[in-house]
Design a protein around this motif. Structure first.
Motif, PDB file in Angstrom:
ATOM      1  N   LEU A  80       0.799  -1.220   0.000  1.00 25.82           N
ATOM      2  CA  LEU A  80       0.000   0.000   0.000  1.00 25.82           C
ATOM      3  C   LEU A  80       0.840   1.284   0.000  1.00 25.82           C
ATOM      4  CD1 LEU A  80      -3.054  -0.822   2.308  1.00 25.82           C
ATOM      5  CD2 LEU A  80      -3.027  -0.475  -0.171  1.00 25.82           C
ATOM      6  N   PRO A  81       1.999   1.336   0.685  1.00 25.94           N
ATOM      7  CA  PRO A  81       2.817   2.556   0.598  1.00 25.94           C
ATOM      8  C   PRO A  81       3.271   2.897  -0.821  1.00 25.94           C
ATOM      9  CG  PRO A  81       3.465   1.294   2.511  1.00 25.94           C
ATOM     10  CD  PRO A  81       2.489   0.439   1.753  1.00 25.94           C
ATOM     11  N   VAL A  82       3.321   1.920  -1.701  1.00 20.61           N
ATOM     12  CA  VAL A  82       3.657   2.221  -3.096  1.00 20.61           C
ATOM     13  C   VAL A  82       2.609   3.142  -3.701  1.00 20.61           C
ATOM     14  CG1 VAL A  82       4.016   1.203  -5.382  1.00 20.61           C
ATOM     15  CG2 VAL A  82       4.906   0.054  -3.353  1.00 20.61           C
ATOM     16  N   PHE A  83       1.369   2.997  -3.259  1.00 20.89           N
ATOM     17  CA  PHE A  83       0.262   3.798  -3.765  1.00 20.89           C
ATOM     18  C   PHE A  83      -0.040   4.987  -2.844  1.00 20.89           C
ATOM     19  CE2 PHE A  83      -0.273  -0.640  -5.033  1.00 20.89           C
ATOM     20  CZ  PHE A  83      -0.277  -0.505  -6.416  1.00 20.89           C
ATOM     21  N   GLN A  84       0.995   5.449  -2.127  1.00 25.68           N
ATOM     22  CA  GLN A  84       0.923   6.653  -1.307  1.00 25.68           C
ATOM     23  C   GLN A  84      -0.053   6.536  -0.139  1.00 25.68           C
ATOM     24  OE1 GLN A  84       3.176   9.038  -2.164  1.00 25.68           O
ATOM     25  NE2 GLN A  84       3.717   7.600  -3.785  1.00 25.68           N
ATOM     26  N   LEU A  85      -0.286   5.320   0.344  1.00 28.95           N
ATOM     27  CA  LEU A  85      -1.123   5.135   1.531  1.00 28.95           C
ATOM     28  C   LEU A  85      -0.248   4.591   2.650  1.00 28.95           C
ATOM     29  CD1 LEU A  85      -3.878   5.210   2.911  1.00 28.95           C
ATOM     30  CD2 LEU A  85      -4.300   2.879   2.069  1.00 28.95           C
ATOM     31  N   GLY A  86       0.170   5.472   3.549  1.00 27.28           N
ATOM     32  CA  GLY A  86       1.038   5.066   4.643  1.00 27.28           C
ATOM     33  C   GLY A  86       2.493   5.072   4.221  1.00 27.28           C
ATOM     34  N   ASP A  87       3.342   4.726   5.173  1.00 29.38           N
ATOM     35  CA  ASP A  87       4.778   4.727   4.922  1.00 29.38           C
ATOM     36  C   ASP A  87       5.449   3.817   5.937  1.00 29.38           C
ATOM     37  OD1 ASP A  87       7.147   5.312   3.741  1.00 29.38           O
ATOM     38  OD2 ASP A  87       7.382   7.304   4.628  1.00 29.38           O
ATOM     39  N   TYR A  88       6.636   3.338   5.583  1.00 25.46           N
ATOM     40  CA  TYR A  88       7.489   2.588   6.492  1.00 25.46           C
ATOM     41  C   TYR A  88       8.645   3.470   6.909  1.00 25.46           C
ATOM     42  CZ  TYR A  88       5.002  -1.468   4.587  1.00 25.46           C
ATOM     43  OH  TYR A  88       4.039  -2.349   4.193  1.00 25.46           O
ATOM     44  N   THR A  89       9.091   3.283   8.143  1.00 26.64           N
ATOM     45  CA  THR A  89      10.197   4.088   8.640  1.00 26.64           C
ATOM     46  C   THR A  89      10.972   3.301   9.686  1.00 26.64           C
ATOM     47  OG1 THR A  89      10.791   6.231   9.600  1.00 26.64           O
ATOM     48  CG2 THR A  89       8.869   5.140  10.508  1.00 26.64           C
ATOM     49  N   TYR A  90      12.194   3.768   9.989  1.00 28.57           N
ATOM     50  CA  TYR A  90      13.006   3.120  11.009  1.00 28.57           C
ATOM     51  C   TYR A  90      12.362   3.291  12.376  1.00 28.57           C
ATOM     52  CZ  TYR A  90      16.871   2.267   7.820  1.00 28.57           C
ATOM     53  OH  TYR A  90      17.647   1.794   6.796  1.00 28.57           O
ATOM     54  N   GLN A  91      12.426   2.245  13.162  1.00 24.81           N
ATOM     55  CA  GLN A  91      11.861   2.240  14.502  1.00 24.81           C
ATOM     56  C   GLN A  91      12.989   2.106  15.526  1.00 24.81           C
ATOM     57  OE1 GLN A  91       8.556   2.605  14.983  1.00 24.81           O
ATOM     58  NE2 GLN A  91       7.971   2.449  12.819  1.00 24.81           N
ATOM     59  N   TYR A  92      12.712   2.564  16.719  1.00 27.81           N
ATOM     60  CA  TYR A  92      13.670   2.467  17.819  1.00 27.81           C
ATOM     61  C   TYR A  92      14.030   1.009  18.053  1.00 27.81           C
ATOM     62  CZ  TYR A  92      15.359   2.584  22.652  1.00 27.81           C
ATOM     63  OH  TYR A  92      16.089   2.435  23.788  1.00 27.81           O
ATOM     64  N   PRO A  93      15.308   0.661  18.190  1.00 25.63           N
ATOM     65  CA  PRO A  93      16.495   1.518  18.239  1.00 25.63           C
ATOM     66  C   PRO A  93      17.216   1.669  16.906  1.00 25.63           C
ATOM     67  CG  PRO A  93      17.080  -0.671  18.971  1.00 25.63           C
ATOM     68  CD  PRO A  93      15.643  -0.729  18.565  1.00 25.63           C
ATOM     69  N   GLY A  94      16.511   1.497  15.799  1.00 25.59           N
ATOM     70  CA  GLY A  94      17.109   1.675  14.492  1.00 25.59           C
ATOM     71  C   GLY A  94      17.484   0.389  13.788  1.00 25.59           C
ATOM     72  N   THR A  95      17.148  -0.764  14.374  1.00 24.18           N
ATOM     73  CA  THR A  95      17.508  -2.045  13.773  1.00 24.18           C
ATOM     74  C   THR A  95      16.380  -2.650  12.950  1.00 24.18           C
ATOM     75  OG1 THR A  95      16.835  -3.148  15.814  1.00 24.18           O
ATOM     76  CG2 THR A  95      19.165  -2.591  15.576  1.00 24.18           C
ATOM     77  N   TRP A  96      15.207  -2.052  12.946  1.00 24.87           N
ATOM     78  CA  TRP A  96      14.078  -2.625  12.215  1.00 24.87           C
ATOM     79  C   TRP A  96      13.180  -1.512  11.693  1.00 24.87           C
ATOM     80  CZ3 TRP A  96       8.882  -2.708  14.416  1.00 24.87           C
ATOM     81  CH2 TRP A  96       8.812  -2.094  15.662  1.00 24.87           C
ATOM     82  N   CYS A  97      12.371  -1.845  10.732  1.00 25.46           N
ATOM     83  CA  CYS A  97      11.457  -0.896  10.099  1.00 25.46           C
ATOM     84  C   CYS A  97      10.034  -1.435  10.170  1.00 25.46           C
ATOM     85  CB  CYS A  97      11.843  -0.651   8.645  1.00 25.46           C
ATOM     86  SG  CYS A  97      13.437   0.162   8.431  1.00 25.46           S
ATOM     87  N   PHE A  98       9.106  -0.506  10.274  1.00 25.28           N
ATOM     88  CA  PHE A  98       7.699  -0.888  10.375  1.00 25.28           C
ATOM     89  C   PHE A  98       6.848   0.299   9.936  1.00 25.28           C
ATOM     90  CE2 PHE A  98       3.884  -2.179  12.949  1.00 25.28           C
ATOM     91  CZ  PHE A  98       3.666  -3.375  12.274  1.00 25.28           C
ATOM     92  N   ILE A  99       5.545   0.138  10.038  1.00 22.42           N
ATOM     93  CA  ILE A  99       4.627   1.204   9.669  1.00 22.42           C
ATOM     94  C   ILE A  99       4.906   2.445  10.517  1.00 22.42           C
ATOM     95  CG2 ILE A  99       2.201   1.840   9.483  1.00 22.42           C
ATOM     96  CD1 ILE A  99       1.563  -1.144   9.307  1.00 22.42           C
ATOM     97  N   LYS A 100       4.819   3.590   9.904  1.00 20.19           N
ATOM     98  CA  LYS A 100       5.072   4.845  10.603  1.00 20.19           C
ATOM     99  C   LYS A 100       3.972   5.091  11.628  1.00 20.19           C
ATOM    100  CE  LYS A 100       6.159   9.710   9.726  1.00 20.19           C
ATOM    101  NZ  LYS A 100       6.245  10.765   8.684  1.00 20.19           N
ATOM    102  N   VAL A 101       4.356   5.209  12.906  1.00 15.50           N
ATOM    103  CA  VAL A 101       3.391   5.401  13.979  1.00 15.50           C
ATOM    104  C   VAL A 101       3.650   6.688  14.755  1.00 15.50           C
ATOM    105  CG1 VAL A 101       2.925   2.938  14.241  1.00 15.50           C
ATOM    106  CG2 VAL A 101       4.775   3.984  15.548  1.00 15.50           C
TER     107      VAL A 101
END
Length: 369
Positions: free
Chosen positions: A177-198
């Motif tokens: 879905l982020p490919v179609f501009q719905l939501g985004d993924y980003t780095y999460q604390y402590p920087g070792t993994w990525c998930f939905i932007k919260v």
């Protein structure tokens, strides 16, 4: 020079020239381990257990000819393969982050790069697939237990494979879905993994989080309903005394499958519920009140880290459901429990006999001559 994140950016934005990436919040890193030993150990155990469970399921699938059982084993094998693939792919990307990222740096750009977007998509895809599969397995068993004739007419191996393809396709659509501009993924604390932007969420980010958590929680709820109906049906059938031996043998196979489904459901609820709830809490709070304090932001970020660690254990514990909750092992547990219960009952009766034999003579009834 610190680069501030772009609050209006969404989709798969990449920065290939970035040498260091940091999570979306600035939390203290004093307590964060700098070595990937725990992640490596978790990944190794997950791979080992899933391989053992897959071997057990493949052997059972090849020798078992009953169609309803074969359908269940096909679903179960697909679940284990999905868990194994997710463990290898996601775990490998996390280990790569440990080996390449400088987690203590706060001067790097914060825009997620392509590996982060891919890891975030994997987290969503391999998170939804086991929950969808568990729900489908519970619905299939519920139909098989309550309506066996309808199940025999509708459920085939070909239709099962189509259902598996649809489940994987649905999870892939949500992950993309982020490919179609719905939501985004980003780095999460402590920087070792990525998930939905919260954090610092907009309406699209909140919608994406609500969709992911809603689908996951709905799958758990539907699986609970189906397993409850199946369990109650089997209990009523067990209480009937006029069941024939062939039907009783079929019911014993159904009991084994339902017990395994309950184990999968309980494991998924315990492991995934914290991450789903924390995601909704963080995204909703950040959307309602964009300027959260640093302490509160760090609290939510650490809750997310705790949630994803618990979710990772789901892929480790799922294989043990098939390893331990097999009919042969369940029969042994039943026999041991029955022996213990009979031993306690005989001991209690012997104690009562000894107590009654120690009564005083004057308290004994006197026969009249």
């Amino acid at each position: 020079m610190e680069v501030k994140p772009d609050s209006n950016s969404s989709g798969f934005n990449s920065n290939v020239n970035s040498s260091t990436m940091v999570p979306e919040v600035d939390c203290p890193y004093n307590s964060v381990p700098s070595n990937p030993i725990i992640a490596s150990l978790t990944m190794t155990l997950g791979i080992l257990f899933n391989v053992v469970a897959l071997i057990i399921l493949i052997k059972a699938y090849t020798r078992f000819r009953r169609r309803s059982k074969a359908t269940f084993l096909l679903f179960a094998s697909s679940l284990v393969v999905t868990d194994l693939t997710g463990h290898v792919v996601s775990g490998g990307l996390v280990l790569r982050r440990y080996s390449t990222a400088n987690l203590t740096s706060l001067d790097g750009p914060r825009d997620p790069d392509s590996p982060c977007q891919f890891l975030g998509g994997c987290m969503v895809f391999f998170g939804l697939c086991p929950l969808f599969l568990g729900c489908a397995m519970a619905a299939e068993r519920c139909l098989g237990v309550t309506k066996p004739l309808l199940h025999a007419r509708l459920v085939t191996t070909a239709r099962t494979k189509i259902a598996l393809s649809m489940i994987w396709f649905l999870a892939l659509c949500v992950a993309l879905l982020p490919v179609f501009q719905l939501g985004d993924y980003t780095y999460q604390y402590p920087g070792t993994w990525c998930f939905i932007k919260v954090m610092d969420t907009n309406a699209k980010d909140l919608t994406f989080v609500m969709l992911f958590s809603g689908l996951a929680l709905s799958s758990l709820g539907l699986a609970f309903i189906c397993n409850t109906i199946s369990g109650m049906t089997l209990i009523r059938a067990r209480l009937k005394k006029n069941s024939c031996s062939q039907r009783f043998s079929a019911r014993s196979h159904d009991t084994e499958m339902v017990v395994q489904l309950v184990g999968i459901m309980v494991t998924s609820c315990i492991c995934w519920s914290p991450l789903l709830v924390f995601s909704l809490m963080s995204a909703a709070r950040s959307y309602i009140k964009p300027s959260l304090g640093e302490e509160l932001t760090c609290t939510y970020s650490k809750l997310m880290m705790t949630g994803v660690r618990m979710a990772t254990f789901n892929q480790i514990l799922d294989p043990w459901v098939y390893i331990l909750l097999r009919r042969a092992i369940l029969r042994k547990i039943y026999r041991i429990t029955k022996k213990q219960a009979s031993f306690k009952g005989s001991t209690f009766r012997s104690v009562r006999w000894d107590v009654s034999s120690l009564q005083k003579p004057d308290s004994m009834p006197v026969k009249k001559t």
